[in-house]
Scaffold this motif. Sequence first.
Motif, PDB file in Angstrom:
ATOM      1  N   VAL A 186     -66.383 120.898 -73.958  1.00  0.00           N
ATOM      2  CA  VAL A 186     -67.109 119.862 -73.217  1.00  0.00           C
ATOM      3  C   VAL A 186     -66.207 119.258 -72.144  1.00  0.00           C
ATOM      4  N   GLY A 187     -64.945 119.069 -72.504  1.00  0.00           N
ATOM      5  CA  GLY A 187     -63.985 118.460 -71.591  1.00  0.00           C
ATOM      6  C   GLY A 187     -63.675 119.293 -70.358  1.00  0.00           C
ATOM      7  N   PHE A 188     -63.974 120.590 -70.385  1.00  0.00           N
ATOM      8  CA  PHE A 188     -63.755 121.431 -69.209  1.00  0.00           C
ATOM      9  C   PHE A 188     -64.775 121.154 -68.104  1.00  0.00           C
ATOM     10  N   TRP A 189     -65.884 120.487 -68.460  1.00  0.00           N
ATOM     11  CA  TRP A 189     -66.968 120.279 -67.494  1.00  0.00           C
ATOM     12  C   TRP A 189     -67.237 118.819 -67.160  1.00  0.00           C
ATOM     13  N   THR A 190     -66.848 117.911 -68.074  1.00  0.00           N
ATOM     14  CA  THR A 190     -67.147 116.505 -67.842  1.00  0.00           C
ATOM     15  C   THR A 190     -66.080 115.633 -68.477  1.00  0.00           C
ATOM     16  N   GLU A 191     -66.116 114.349 -68.183  1.00  0.00           N
ATOM     17  CA  GLU A 191     -65.149 113.422 -68.795  1.00  0.00           C
ATOM     18  C   GLU A 191     -65.354 113.420 -70.301  1.00  0.00           C
ATOM     19  N   ASN A 192     -64.277 113.607 -71.020  1.00  0.00           N
ATOM     20  CA  ASN A 192     -64.345 113.779 -72.469  1.00  0.00           C
ATOM     21  C   ASN A 192     -63.886 112.509 -73.172  1.00  0.00           C
ATOM     22  N   THR A 193     -64.824 111.748 -73.719  1.00  0.00           N
ATOM     23  CA  THR A 193     -64.485 110.497 -74.405  1.00  0.00           C
ATOM     24  C   THR A 193     -64.766 110.621 -75.900  1.00  0.00           C
ATOM     25  N   ILE A 194     -64.079 109.784 -76.651  1.00  0.00           N
ATOM     26  CA  ILE A 194     -64.260 109.782 -78.108  1.00  0.00           C
ATOM     27  C   ILE A 194     -63.943 108.386 -78.632  1.00  0.00           C
TER      28      ILE A 194
END
Length: 307
Positions: free
Chosen positions: A83-91
């Motif tokens: 997911v992080g390769f395409w958009t900002e990856n938050t958790i």
Amino acid sequence: MEGWNGTTAYVFTLMGVTSLFWLEKLLFVLVLFFYILDVLGNIAIMFLVFRDVSLHSPMYILLANLSFVDVCFSTVTVPKMLVGFWTENTISLEGCVAQMYFFHFLGCTEGVLLASMGYDRFVAICHPLRYHTLMKKMVCFQFVLVAWVIGLSTSLVHAIMTSQLPFCSSTKIKHFFCDVKPVIKLACVDTHLNEAVLTNVLGFLSTSTFLLTILSYVYIIHNLIKIRSSQGRAKAFSTCSSHLTIVMLFYGTAMCTYLGPSTEDSIEKDRIAALLFTVITPAMNPVIYTFRNKDVKKSLKKFFISI
């Protein structure tokens, strides 16, 4: 921002593997390929061991457990990384601690399983006549239980200690998943205790299981030297070469990551090492065991013929 028990939601941003756009897209394709190979390959091994009665031996029961752990191990981190390769990856903080817990839980379990598989190969080669006495199915299940209990308990220590830390305004984790080292770097307090516990607990567990595995192979090699026939030596060593290859892949990257100090340079190197043992190594396990193991290849052939 509040801590674990605070009322304000704390959200981290995972910075991913690289900031280069073209490299991110290339890595997406490669990681997705290896993840699919990992899931399909390890599920195939579990299916074959469950289906084929000839594979209901301690060696393959341990292998099926290793395959299950590998699938779960990659699934804890890889989908979130993709997911992080395409958009900002938050958790969220809760999600971050949960990811950290399951990652170390499954990693520690795999280390103990590999040591158990080393002992199994030691008994098979050095004490073949006593194999069915020393490696009964109940003994095998006890090894599996111990592996899961050790993984559950050791990872709980890091998850609890990290969850109690107060975090500062910086929310960017310099990693593609919530690992202990980069997360505790964001804390507002001194984390030397956390780093010491991480190094000592994981260092002791990884070093002890690795040394036990190596000890098994020292006895195996000593026994192989006594075999006069080169064909006999080759046949005996072929039964454990797959396992030895996986041991080197797993421990080589894991020890480089967790036995060193937590510095900015080390965290950058840790990302590369983590990419190897969370994506590449689990995907290579079924490939190595399928192509180098006659029993698994025979079972796979029987399955395709029966379709």
